[in-house]
Scaffold this active site. Structure first.
Site, PDB file in Angstrom:
ATOM      1  N   GLY A 127      60.628  17.660  70.870  1.00 42.06           N
ATOM      2  CA  GLY A 127      60.696  19.027  70.360  1.00 42.06           C
ATOM      3  C   GLY A 127      60.608  20.048  71.476  1.00 42.06           C
ATOM      4  N   HIS A 128      59.698  19.811  72.429  1.00 40.96           N
ATOM      5  CA  HIS A 128      59.588  20.714  73.571  1.00 40.96           C
ATOM      6  C   HIS A 128      60.876  20.696  74.404  1.00 40.96           C
ATOM      7  CE1 HIS A 128      55.167  19.829  72.938  1.00 40.96           C
ATOM      8  NE2 HIS A 128      55.150  21.140  73.019  1.00 40.96           N
ATOM      9  N   ARG A 156      60.003  27.167  65.800  1.00 43.11           N
ATOM     10  CA  ARG A 156      59.756  27.735  64.474  1.00 43.11           C
ATOM     11  C   ARG A 156      58.718  26.944  63.678  1.00 43.11           C
ATOM     12  NH1 ARG A 156      63.053  31.717  62.654  1.00 43.11           N
ATOM     13  NH2 ARG A 156      64.881  32.226  63.924  1.00 43.11           N
ATOM     14  N   MET A 206      51.636  23.756  76.330  1.00 41.42           N
ATOM     15  CA  MET A 206      50.331  23.259  76.754  1.00 41.42           C
ATOM     16  C   MET A 206      50.438  21.817  77.247  1.00 41.42           C
ATOM     17  SD  MET A 206      47.256  24.979  74.608  1.00 41.42           S
ATOM     18  CE  MET A 206      47.341  23.941  73.163  1.00 41.42           C
ATOM     19  N   SER A 240      55.112  16.853  66.777  1.00 39.38           N
ATOM     20  CA  SER A 240      53.913  17.563  67.222  1.00 39.38           C
ATOM     21  C   SER A 240      53.113  16.643  68.126  1.00 39.38           C
ATOM     22  CB  SER A 240      53.052  17.971  66.021  1.00 39.38           C
ATOM     23  OG  SER A 240      51.795  18.474  66.447  1.00 39.38           O
ATOM     24  N   SER A 241      52.464  17.217  69.126  1.00 37.15           N
ATOM     25  CA  SER A 241      51.577  16.426  69.977  1.00 37.15           C
ATOM     26  C   SER A 241      50.443  15.822  69.158  1.00 37.15           C
ATOM     27  CB  SER A 241      51.002  17.301  71.097  1.00 37.15           C
ATOM     28  OG  SER A 241      52.025  17.795  71.932  1.00 37.15           O
ATOM     29  N   ARG A 242      50.104  16.456  68.044  1.00 34.88           N
ATOM     30  CA  ARG A 242      49.005  15.961  67.219  1.00 34.88           C
ATOM     31  C   ARG A 242      49.361  14.690  66.457  1.00 34.88           C
ATOM     32  NH1 ARG A 242      46.858  21.635  64.509  1.00 34.88           N
ATOM     33  NH2 ARG A 242      46.171  22.627  66.453  1.00 34.88           N
ATOM     34  N   ASN A 285      51.708  17.697  77.370  1.00 31.05           N
ATOM     35  CA  ASN A 285      51.819  16.556  76.460  1.00 31.05           C
ATOM     36  C   ASN A 285      53.115  16.678  75.666  1.00 31.05           C
ATOM     37  OD1 ASN A 285      50.233  15.071  73.631  1.00 31.05           O
ATOM     38  ND2 ASN A 285      50.694  14.057  75.554  1.00 31.05           N
TER      39      ASN A 285
END
Length: 284
Positions: A38-39, A152, A32, A189-191, A34
């Site tokens: 990790g991506h 994961r 999605m 995480s993007s968050r 951002n």
């Protein structure tokens, strides 16, 4: 390397068909946007499993709940494309909502994976996994990959995708990639960008709690005790806990864990308005 940015479905299919005609296996990484390290590690894993790598960037409206701000989700397409190119991605698919849902979101054909979506995140975010399955099924149909890579960290999401692919006999290999972490142990995480400086000091407790759950089970503590202690530990640190549980790998409940048995510990909890998830797979 140069990367192709594609927004037309016919152009995407021609690009993928050309790669397959060259004898290349096609790997797909849906996102999605951002993007973070990790991506990009997913892209690197995709490169190890295929000759041609496609990523998608699409903020999917159907997986956001009524109290989750779709408009607030950060969008950084230029930086994302640069990062994907540097990570070894060959093409990025960036459809708009009209391309993804040509009949409109309200009239769109929906996917639903029963049972596995009715617990944990599925119980706390009703409809979320229906939206995930719907968009991933559409992306798979558009890209037609040979292999797809998912992190994961989103353990239940990975299980939902595996179930959908298996039940619909999709000819796609699904690979789960290891969770990438900050030095503190906090899962990338993007968050995480929503966390305050003080919350960032607290957030790694999720990883530490997962490790304590594993240690407790290895020491012979009951599943109930391990779960209760995890919730108390997180609550005392200021988390609002959705769940801290031990489950079998298929996410069914487990009453006790025998020596040699494989299980997964999963946590979802909020710090302020930021919801964080993490998990740990292990064998007692």
């Amino acid at each position: 390397m140069s990367i192709s940015v594609i927004q037309d479905l016919q152009a995407l299919r021609e690009t993928v068909s050309a790669a397959k005609a060259r004898g290349q296996r096609v790997a797909f990484v849906p996102t999605m946007g951002n993007l973070h390290a990790g991506h990009f590690s997913l892209i690197e894993l995709a490169r190890q499993n295929a000759g041609f790598v496609v990523a998608s960037i699409f903020v999917n409206p159907t997986q956001f709940g009524p109290n989750e701000d779709f408009d607030r989700y950060p969008r950084t397409p230029d930086a994302d494309v640069q990062g994907l190119s540097a990570a070894g991605c060959d093409a990025v698919w960036m459809p708009d909502v009209a391309t993804m849902y040509p009949m409109g979101v309200e009239r769109a054909v929906q996917m639903r994976v029963p049972v596995i979506t009715e617990t944990l995140d599925g119980a706390h975010r009703p409809g979320h996994f229906d939206g995930v399955a719907t968009v991933v099924c559409r992306l798979f149909n558009q890209v037609q990959p040979d292999v797809a890579i998912f992190g994961r960290k989103d353990y239940q999401q990975l299980a939902v995708i595996r179930a959908m692919v298996r039940d619909l006999a999709m000819p796609i290999e699904i690979i789960g990639a290891p969770t990438r972490r900050e030095d503190s142990g906090l899962a990338l995480s993007s968050r995480n960008q929503y966390l305050s400086a003080e919350q960032r000091l607290t957030a790694p407790l999720i990883r530490q709690t997962l490790q304590a759950m594993e240690q407790g089970l290895r020491a012979g503590e009951s599943v109930e005790s391990v779960q209760d202690n995890a919730v108390k530990c997180l609550q005392q640190a200021g988390f609002d806990v959705d769940y801290a549980v031990v489950r079998q790998p298929d996410l069914t409940e487990v009453a006790s864990v025998a020596a040699g048995q494989s299980v997964v510990a999963l946590i979802a909890a909020r710090l302020g308005s930021t919801r964080l998830i993490d998990n740990s797979e292990f064998t007692r």
